[in-house]
Design a protein around this motif. Sequence first.
Motif, PDB file in Angstrom:
ATOM      1  N   ASN A 173      -8.987   1.244  -6.404  1.00 12.57           N
ATOM      2  CA  ASN A 173      -7.715   2.198  -6.406  1.00 12.57           C
ATOM      3  C   ASN A 173      -7.651   2.596  -8.090  1.00 12.57           C
ATOM      4  OD1 ASN A 173      -6.352   1.783  -3.618  1.00 12.57           O
ATOM      5  ND2 ASN A 173      -7.036  -0.071  -3.954  1.00 12.57           N
ATOM      6  N   ARG A 221       0.739  -1.073  -0.162  1.00 13.52           N
ATOM      7  CA  ARG A 221      -0.079  -0.096  -0.132  1.00 13.52           C
ATOM      8  C   ARG A 221       0.946   1.316  -0.007  1.00 13.52           C
ATOM      9  NH1 ARG A 221      -2.167   4.007   2.781  1.00 13.52           N
ATOM     10  NH2 ARG A 221      -4.314   4.564   2.411  1.00 13.52           N
ATOM     11  N   PRO A 246      -8.119   2.004   0.496  1.00  9.71           N
ATOM     12  CA  PRO A 246      -7.790   2.443  -0.885  1.00  9.71           C
ATOM     13  C   PRO A 246      -6.782   3.738  -0.581  1.00  9.71           C
ATOM     14  CG  PRO A 246     -10.031   2.332  -0.741  1.00  9.71           C
ATOM     15  CD  PRO A 246      -9.556   2.271   0.514  1.00  9.71           C
TER      16      PRO A 246
END
Length: 566
Positions: free
Chosen positions: A228, A195, A334
């Motif tokens: 995303n 991430r 996200p």
Amino acid sequence: MTHPSRTGGQILVDALHVHGVDTAFGVPGESYLDVLDALHDSQIRFVINRQEGGAAFMAEAYGKLTGKPGICFVTRGPGATNASIGVHTAYQDSTPMILFIGQVGNDFVDREAFQEIDYRRMFGQMAKWVAQIDRADRIPEYIARAFQIATSGRPGPVVLALPEDMLVSKAEVADTRCHTPVQAAPAASQIAALRAMLAEAQRPLVLLGGGTWNAQACADLAKFAVANALPVGCTFRFQDLIDNAHPNYIGDVGIGINPKLAARVKEADLVIAIGPRLGEMTTSGYSLLDSPLPKQRLVHIHPDPEELGSVYQAELMIASGAPQACAMLAAMEPVDAGAWRHTVEEARAELAAWQAQPPVFRDGQAPLDLWQVVQDLQAALPADTIVTNGAGNYASWAHRFWRYGAMRTQLAPTNGAMGYGVPSGVAAKIVEPGRTVVTFAGDGEFMMTGQELATAVQYGAGVIIIVFNNSMFGTIRMHQEKTYPGRVSGTTLHNPDFAALARAYGGHGEIVERTLDFAPALARALEHANGKQLPALVELRYDGNLITPNATLEAMRRAAEAAKAG
């Protein structure tokens, strides 16, 4: 609980029941008669093939389609060597499969007895595990291990040899419990690292491929991509891991890649590869990503730790199955996708342009428009149609222009095995009789395993086969014209009447030479396949000069001659 005394063949078939086997493919052999006898009273459907290569391809296709090991039985020596093509396919395609081979008796072993081969040496580099069961009381143990290995980590083929005397000997032995496939999963810290890399990116891109996928993994992946705003490409012959109508899908990364998509892969600053090996075909000869250190930041997720770092030293390597990784990615918070959100729509537009009618057909001079053939097929067939193909330039019409639906709608060999199309199509129709199955087959490829039409007729498999007949081994001819222009050698074919051949087997057959004739021929083929549950074949006869959607042999020859002259 120990059973009463049973023969080795009966113990083996009982073990297959324990592990959930419902279908097996094969060619009978005297070396495993006791297994055939045990199958007589079994609920397992034994599909009889016409050649062991076709049987192994069918088992491999079963493994792709169901996620369960495809089971194949062949006899020793020539039977095993014929079947090896399916084992190699299963290995490179990461498909679960178990090949059982009859073997000479232990009293004859190591004498080069009739059809004797040491299968550990023969299959050692193309299977996850190769073994020989010498004692009947150890059959349950070996079978359980075979299923465990075939389905755990990176899926793949297992080969077990069955000495003839072992199969007829008796033993009192208990069955095992059913196998449980094992997959690693990402650590929370690895997802956090991924991430963080994504949040720092400006031009990220996701690549999908490999084994272990299921419907839930595909759904989780789509959720991650949407959350995303990520562009998603599918690697060579894994185009059905995301619905091609999905707004985040941007095309296939394989042979004949869209040049604009290739540029996007090269220019990406972060590539998240979930499942693929990142082999030669996917990376365009290891040119899309430099080896061993890619210019792009690379996250490589793969179920086999030994694959990670073997070619590419990714910045983040995660040993995980696709379901386990995608579930965690779908649940991940996200990131801000503002920097790249616009790229998905741009890449989709590039895909649409790439899939438009090629210039070679726009002037209407070609009697048979192969692009229109694919459009007619797409319009007439349901979204869950299974499309199969083998190897050859003709397959580009399926890869580039067909829009694959949800998993599993594509069966094709990543190892480039010719002869895969017809057997895989027949197997798919046997396994999924309620779905439409279409096989794309080149003329050279069809002749390698086309006899499996007899299997389709015998088992009522109404597969539709489209034969691309250009009277040549087209891919090799293409390379000849590029390297040895005008010097045709070994690539010209004299073919039979494929439509008549299909009728001779008991199916339906037609020849199409003009664009307007294809849609009506397809309608008749569908009626025959669905109404009579028998195969239908449409032979496309066209100018072999039209070798790819982008170029003609004549243009390739001229370019090669000019390059040599200059």
